[in-house]
Scaffold this active site. Sequence first.
Site, short mmCIF file in Angstrom:
data_model
loop_
_atom_site.label_atom_id
_atom_site.label_comp_id
_atom_site.label_asym_id
_atom_site.label_seq_id
_atom_site.Cartn_x
_atom_site.Cartn_y
_atom_site.Cartn_z
CB CYS A 41 -30.99 15.02 -21.53
SG CYS A 41 -30.61 15.46 -23.22
CG HIS A 63 -34.13 18.64 -21.02
ND1 HIS A 63 -33.24 18.60 -19.96
CD2 HIS A 63 -33.39 18.55 -22.14
CE1 HIS A 63 -32.01 18.48 -20.44
NE2 HIS A 63 -32.06 18.46 -21.75
CD GLU A 116 -35.50 19.30 -17.19
OE1 GLU A 116 -36.06 18.23 -17.48
OE2 GLU A 116 -34.32 19.55 -17.49
N1 GLN Z 1 -24.46 15.86 -24.11
C1 GLN Z 1 -25.59 15.07 -24.49
C2 GLN Z 1 -25.99 15.33 -25.94
O1 GLN Z 1 -25.63 16.35 -26.49
C3 GLN Z 1 -26.76 15.31 -23.55
C4 GLN Z 1 -27.29 16.70 -23.59
C5 GLN Z 1 -28.21 17.03 -22.44
O2 GLN Z 1 -28.21 16.36 -21.42
N2 GLN Z 1 -28.97 18.08 -22.56
O3 GLN Z 1 -26.65 14.51 -26.53
#
Ligand code: GLN
Length: 557
Positions: free
Chosen positions: A390, A527, A529
């Site tokens: 992310c 994600h 995970e």
């Molecule tokens: N802050 C980034 C976004 O909102 C990444 C978010 C995250 O890593 N979950 O796109």
Amino acid sequence: MRVPKNRRKLHTKFIFITGGVLSSLGKGLAAASIGALLEARGLRITLQKLDPYINVDPGTMNPFQHGEVYVTEDGAETDLDLGHYERFTSARMSAVNNYTSGKIYYSVITKERKGVYLGGTVQIIPHVTDEIKEAILQLASSQIDVAIIEIGGTVGDIESLPFLEAIRQLGYELGKENALYIHLTYVPYIKTAGELKTKPTQHSVKELRAIGIQPDILLCRTDRFLPPEIKKKIALFCNVEEDAVITAKDVDCIYEIPLVFHKEGLDAKIMEYLNMWTREPDLSVWEKIVYTYKHPEDEVTIAIVGKYVHLKDSYKSLNEALVHGGLANKLRVNLKFVNSEELTEENVEEVLKDCDGVLVPGGFGTRGIEGKMIAIKYAREKKIPFLGICLGMQLSVIEFARNVLGWKDANSTEFDKNTSKPVIYLMKEWYDYRTGKVEKRDETSDLGGTMRLGAYPCKLLKGSKAWEAYQKEEIFERHRHRYEFNNAYREDIEKAGLKVVGTSPDGELVEIVELEDHPWFIGVQFHPEFKSKPTAPHPLFKAFIKASFKNKKEKES
Ligand code: GLN
């Protein structure tokens, strides 16, 4: 026993889990392990977490305070215990499996404003407790044999009282053989006295009984197996049967908990009390996992470069997914938590030189991002296996744009609204595969603005390393972010060697990037995970650990 006239007749039986003495005794893991044991007996189960805090969901909470926000397939932002539930059982969690006081009150107050209560005085009992009961009972169905309900917090807290009152009422309405109370307490060993102490447990049970709940089974968290005389003493003081006093012994590997519980006779006792007949549980999968965990063939060290490194709970699913990746390769995974705010061009070599792989996890906000990019640059240049998740993926794109393409000003508009090269930005319109509609993101609101949440499809480029890991052309992974890769720069970035190897089915949303000239460098917008389980390690983590171990072996030779 007197049978109340309003007795509810449901196929589903309920287990209510409360905790006493102090927090962090592992109630979530206990609930998940009970789920695993019942499934091993062939029962169909589900779980639910009731959290006493006022936030409507944990989505707005800082991971420093409450640990990770766990995202379910349907895009609910939930308590991290739901992660344990999914890792230990085959139950699929969604928004109905996590309620907070905030969510309950919100619903009651909304009803009040709509006039649903017909002018009545709206009160905690019965309106709030009825709302809680409804939330619990919606889990009942002919498809679920047992629903395990975990009440957050510790008995004695003001906040959790409405929840405890609701489950007290349900016990009465459902009847003895359909509702079971399990209480998790603490039995400390006092070194100077050389004794195990039962008093905290006695007090905690007393507290529970004062609000009308007599626990049926006690799970006693302790560092050693409780001897018979201690069990006898606890049984006598707490009105439970001796064989209903279960040792919840500390373990090195959390996946051993179902085995310890079984050895202590917990699942058999639950079956007895709920008057259910099943086969003996088949626990061979858990035995195998624990064996592999305890007998690794070798080890590998992974650096997690993030800003929430002080609280291990902040990256709960991530830590577990790395352990699973290790299990799949018969390796022990040592995690080195690196605070990105302390990482500099000068010390990066020193800090990361003993690490075989580098991982940059998700995150929000500017703090620590420069350090993360220093780690990414190091992994890119030194050809160390890298997994960016992310924000970690977004930063790998920014780092590449800055240091390979020479776009010194490249950034995400999350961090710099006026950058001349917004390689990561808020996509204003995009086709949402979840709703089937074109969704819009609002530039003006930065908190409540629409996040992309939950499982989305992603198609993989055949022959890429990501594809090699998954061995599939279409995957579904969970998201939680606002910003996206900016397609205006895609061609330049790809030409310079950072390839887009996974996108939404329409090709618009970039989901995976991969460095061409590198042994293993992958950034994912989702994600992974959240979907890894000890019984089914996630392909990306499996491949990342494998690549990191290969790197270690090459370094040694
Ligand atoms: N802050 C980034 C976004 O909102 C990444 C978010 C995250 O890593 N979950 O796109």
